[in-house]
Design a protein around this motif. Structure first.
Motif, PDB file in Angstrom:
ATOM      1  N   ALA A 106       0.863  -1.179   0.000  1.00  0.00           N
ATOM      2  CA  ALA A 106       0.000   0.000   0.000  1.00  0.00           C
ATOM      3  C   ALA A 106       0.899   1.228   0.000  1.00  0.00           C
ATOM      4  O   ALA A 106       1.962   1.219   0.624  1.00  0.00           O
ATOM      5  CB  ALA A 106      -0.913   0.023   1.226  1.00  0.00           C
ATOM      6  N   ALA A 107       0.466   2.271  -0.700  1.00  0.00           N
ATOM      7  CA  ALA A 107       1.242   3.513  -0.741  1.00  0.00           C
ATOM      8  C   ALA A 107       1.002   4.341   0.501  1.00  0.00           C
ATOM      9  O   ALA A 107       1.893   5.026   0.985  1.00  0.00           O
ATOM     10  CB  ALA A 107       0.882   4.317  -1.986  1.00  0.00           C
ATOM     11  N   CYS A 108      -0.216   4.294   1.014  1.00  0.00           N
ATOM     12  CA  CYS A 108      -0.554   5.035   2.221  1.00  0.00           C
ATOM     13  C   CYS A 108      -1.823   4.440   2.819  1.00  0.00           C
ATOM     14  O   CYS A 108      -2.479   3.604   2.194  1.00  0.00           O
ATOM     15  CB  CYS A 108      -0.747   6.522   1.941  1.00  0.00           C
ATOM     16  SG  CYS A 108      -2.181   6.910   0.931  1.00  0.00           S
ATOM     17  N   ALA A 109      -2.110   4.862   4.029  1.00  0.00           N
ATOM     18  CA  ALA A 109      -3.309   4.375   4.718  1.00  0.00           C
ATOM     19  C   ALA A 109      -3.804   5.450   5.664  1.00  0.00           C
ATOM     20  O   ALA A 109      -2.995   6.174   6.250  1.00  0.00           O
ATOM     21  CB  ALA A 109      -3.002   3.094   5.479  1.00  0.00           C
ATOM     22  N   GLN A 110      -5.095   5.557   5.796  1.00  0.00           N
ATOM     23  CA  GLN A 110      -5.700   6.430   6.798  1.00  0.00           C
ATOM     24  C   GLN A 110      -6.474   5.579   7.782  1.00  0.00           C
ATOM     25  O   GLN A 110      -7.102   4.594   7.390  1.00  0.00           O
ATOM     26  CB  GLN A 110      -6.660   7.447   6.165  1.00  0.00           C
ATOM     27  CG  GLN A 110      -5.973   8.594   5.490  1.00  0.00           C
ATOM     28  CD  GLN A 110      -5.789   8.349   4.020  1.00  0.00           C
ATOM     29  OE1 GLN A 110      -6.547   7.630   3.399  1.00  0.00           O
ATOM     30  NE2 GLN A 110      -4.772   8.953   3.443  1.00  0.00           N
ATOM     31  N   ILE A 111      -6.405   5.988   9.022  1.00  0.00           N
ATOM     32  CA  ILE A 111      -7.125   5.297  10.099  1.00  0.00           C
ATOM     33  C   ILE A 111      -8.208   6.236  10.596  1.00  0.00           C
ATOM     34  O   ILE A 111      -7.938   7.405  10.869  1.00  0.00           O
ATOM     35  CB  ILE A 111      -6.170   4.938  11.255  1.00  0.00           C
ATOM     36  CG1 ILE A 111      -5.060   4.014  10.748  1.00  0.00           C
ATOM     37  CG2 ILE A 111      -6.934   4.319  12.424  1.00  0.00           C
ATOM     38  CD1 ILE A 111      -3.891   3.871  11.701  1.00  0.00           C
ATOM     39  N   SER A 112      -9.421   5.728  10.710  1.00  0.00           N
ATOM     40  CA  SER A 112     -10.494   6.522  11.300  1.00  0.00           C
ATOM     41  C   SER A 112     -11.271   5.677  12.275  1.00  0.00           C
ATOM     42  O   SER A 112     -11.354   4.469  12.143  1.00  0.00           O
ATOM     43  CB  SER A 112     -11.412   7.133  10.238  1.00  0.00           C
ATOM     44  OG  SER A 112     -11.796   6.202   9.284  1.00  0.00           O
ATOM     45  N   GLY A 113     -11.786   6.333  13.276  1.00  0.00           N
ATOM     46  CA  GLY A 113     -12.560   5.616  14.271  1.00  0.00           C
ATOM     47  C   GLY A 113     -12.521   6.338  15.596  1.00  0.00           C
ATOM     48  O   GLY A 113     -11.895   7.383  15.715  1.00  0.00           O
ATOM     49  N   PRO A 114     -13.161   5.805  16.551  1.00  0.00           N
ATOM     50  CA  PRO A 114     -13.872   4.536  16.438  1.00  0.00           C
ATOM     51  C   PRO A 114     -15.177   4.674  15.658  1.00  0.00           C
ATOM     52  O   PRO A 114     -15.767   5.739  15.612  1.00  0.00           O
ATOM     53  CB  PRO A 114     -14.153   4.141  17.885  1.00  0.00           C
ATOM     54  CG  PRO A 114     -14.199   5.433  18.628  1.00  0.00           C
ATOM     55  CD  PRO A 114     -13.250   6.362  17.904  1.00  0.00           C
ATOM     56  N   VAL A 115     -15.568   3.576  15.038  1.00  0.00           N
ATOM     57  CA  VAL A 115     -16.857   3.459  14.370  1.00  0.00           C
ATOM     58  C   VAL A 115     -17.612   2.328  15.060  1.00  0.00           C
ATOM     59  O   VAL A 115     -17.006   1.462  15.695  1.00  0.00           O
ATOM     60  CB  VAL A 115     -16.725   3.170  12.857  1.00  0.00           C
ATOM     61  CG1 VAL A 115     -16.012   4.311  12.152  1.00  0.00           C
ATOM     62  CG2 VAL A 115     -16.025   1.853  12.599  1.00  0.00           C
ATOM     63  N   THR A 116     -18.911   2.346  14.947  1.00  0.00           N
ATOM     64  CA  THR A 116     -19.714   1.264  15.493  1.00  0.00           C
ATOM     65  C   THR A 116     -20.118   0.346  14.347  1.00  0.00           C
ATOM     66  O   THR A 116     -20.725   0.796  13.380  1.00  0.00           O
ATOM     67  CB  THR A 116     -20.972   1.813  16.201  1.00  0.00           C
ATOM     68  OG1 THR A 116     -20.548   2.684  17.256  1.00  0.00           O
ATOM     69  CG2 THR A 116     -21.815   0.683  16.775  1.00  0.00           C
ATOM     70  N   SER A 117     -19.752  -0.906  14.456  1.00  0.00           N
ATOM     71  CA  SER A 117     -20.113  -1.899  13.448  1.00  0.00           C
ATOM     72  C   SER A 117     -21.209  -2.796  14.000  1.00  0.00           C
ATOM     73  O   SER A 117     -21.121  -3.257  15.140  1.00  0.00           O
ATOM     74  CB  SER A 117     -18.894  -2.756  13.091  1.00  0.00           C
ATOM     75  OG  SER A 117     -17.906  -1.966  12.474  1.00  0.00           O
ATOM     76  N   VAL A 118     -22.233  -3.019  13.211  1.00  0.00           N
ATOM     77  CA  VAL A 118     -23.317  -3.929  13.547  1.00  0.00           C
ATOM     78  C   VAL A 118     -23.330  -5.001  12.474  1.00  0.00           C
ATOM     79  O   VAL A 118     -23.382  -4.687  11.284  1.00  0.00           O
ATOM     80  CB  VAL A 118     -24.674  -3.196  13.603  1.00  0.00           C
ATOM     81  CG1 VAL A 118     -25.797  -4.169  13.966  1.00  0.00           C
ATOM     82  CG2 VAL A 118     -24.624  -2.034  14.590  1.00  0.00           C
ATOM     83  N   TYR A 119     -23.245  -6.260  12.875  1.00  0.00           N
ATOM     84  CA  TYR A 119     -23.094  -7.344  11.908  1.00  0.00           C
ATOM     85  C   TYR A 119     -23.635  -8.641  12.494  1.00  0.00           C
ATOM     86  O   TYR A 119     -23.811  -8.779  13.701  1.00  0.00           O
ATOM     87  CB  TYR A 119     -21.615  -7.519  11.527  1.00  0.00           C
ATOM     88  CG  TYR A 119     -20.714  -7.701  12.733  1.00  0.00           C
ATOM     89  CD1 TYR A 119     -20.380  -8.975  13.178  1.00  0.00           C
ATOM     90  CD2 TYR A 119     -20.235  -6.608  13.436  1.00  0.00           C
ATOM     91  CE1 TYR A 119     -19.581  -9.155  14.303  1.00  0.00           C
ATOM     92  CE2 TYR A 119     -19.438  -6.779  14.548  1.00  0.00           C
ATOM     93  CZ  TYR A 119     -19.106  -8.045  14.975  1.00  0.00           C
ATOM     94  OH  TYR A 119     -18.323  -8.219  16.078  1.00  0.00           O
ATOM     95  N   ARG A 120     -23.910  -9.588  11.612  1.00  0.00           N
ATOM     96  CA  ARG A 120     -24.338 -10.909  12.047  1.00  0.00           C
ATOM     97  C   ARG A 120     -23.113 -11.814  12.046  1.00  0.00           C
ATOM     98  O   ARG A 120     -22.373 -11.876  11.070  1.00  0.00           O
ATOM     99  CB  ARG A 120     -25.403 -11.474  11.101  1.00  0.00           C
ATOM    100  CG  ARG A 120     -25.967 -12.813  11.570  1.00  0.00           C
ATOM    101  CD  ARG A 120     -27.085 -13.318  10.655  1.00  0.00           C
ATOM    102  NE  ARG A 120     -28.165 -12.348  10.517  1.00  0.00           N
ATOM    103  CZ  ARG A 120     -29.151 -12.182  11.405  1.00  0.00           C
ATOM    104  NH1 ARG A 120     -29.197 -12.917  12.498  1.00  0.00           N
ATOM    105  NH2 ARG A 120     -30.091 -11.284  11.201  1.00  0.00           N
TER     106      ARG A 120
END
Length: 118
Positions: free
Chosen positions: A38-52
């Motif tokens: 990867a050339a670069c990466a951004q981190i964001s959060g926290p996020v809320t994930s809802v999943y089964r």
């Protein structure tokens, strides 16, 4: 309306993954860039994930990592993420970039080039 030049023979992707701590997100981002998948990466959060998961609806706090790579380097990035990630089934979603600065897209290609010194 001005026509913007499209890069030729180059497809850049954004690749999204998530993890459960900021330290793990940093390790995934930094490791992928250091490995030149990867050339670069951004981190964001926290996020809320809802999943089964395994028949139950779960809610979790996660951090998103958005990585930039080329289509030709995607298989290496995916393999790297699968090896480095501690989730049983990590989210790995690739989306093609349909436009962008030619200079930036070329930079992504140069930084992920297999011929680039490591």
């Amino acid at each position: 309306m001005t026509d913007h030049p499209k890069p030729t023979a180059l497809t850049v992707l954004t690749v999204l993954t998530t993890t459960d701590t900021p330290d793990k997100a940093d390790a995934l981002a930094r490791g992928a860039v250091e490995a030149r998948v990867a050339a670069c990466a951004q981190i964001s959060g926290p996020v809320t994930s809802v999943y089964r998961w395994e028949g139950a609806v779960e809610t979790a706090r996660e951090w998103q990592v958005l990585l930039k790579t080329t289509e030709s380097r995607y298989p290496d990035l995916e393999s790297w993420l699968l090896a480095a990630h501690d989730y049983e089934t990590p989210e790995i979603i690739a989306t093609p970039v349909t436009g962008g600065s030619a200079a930036y897209l070329s930079w992504v290609a140069a930084e992920t080039s297999e011929g680039t010194p490591k």
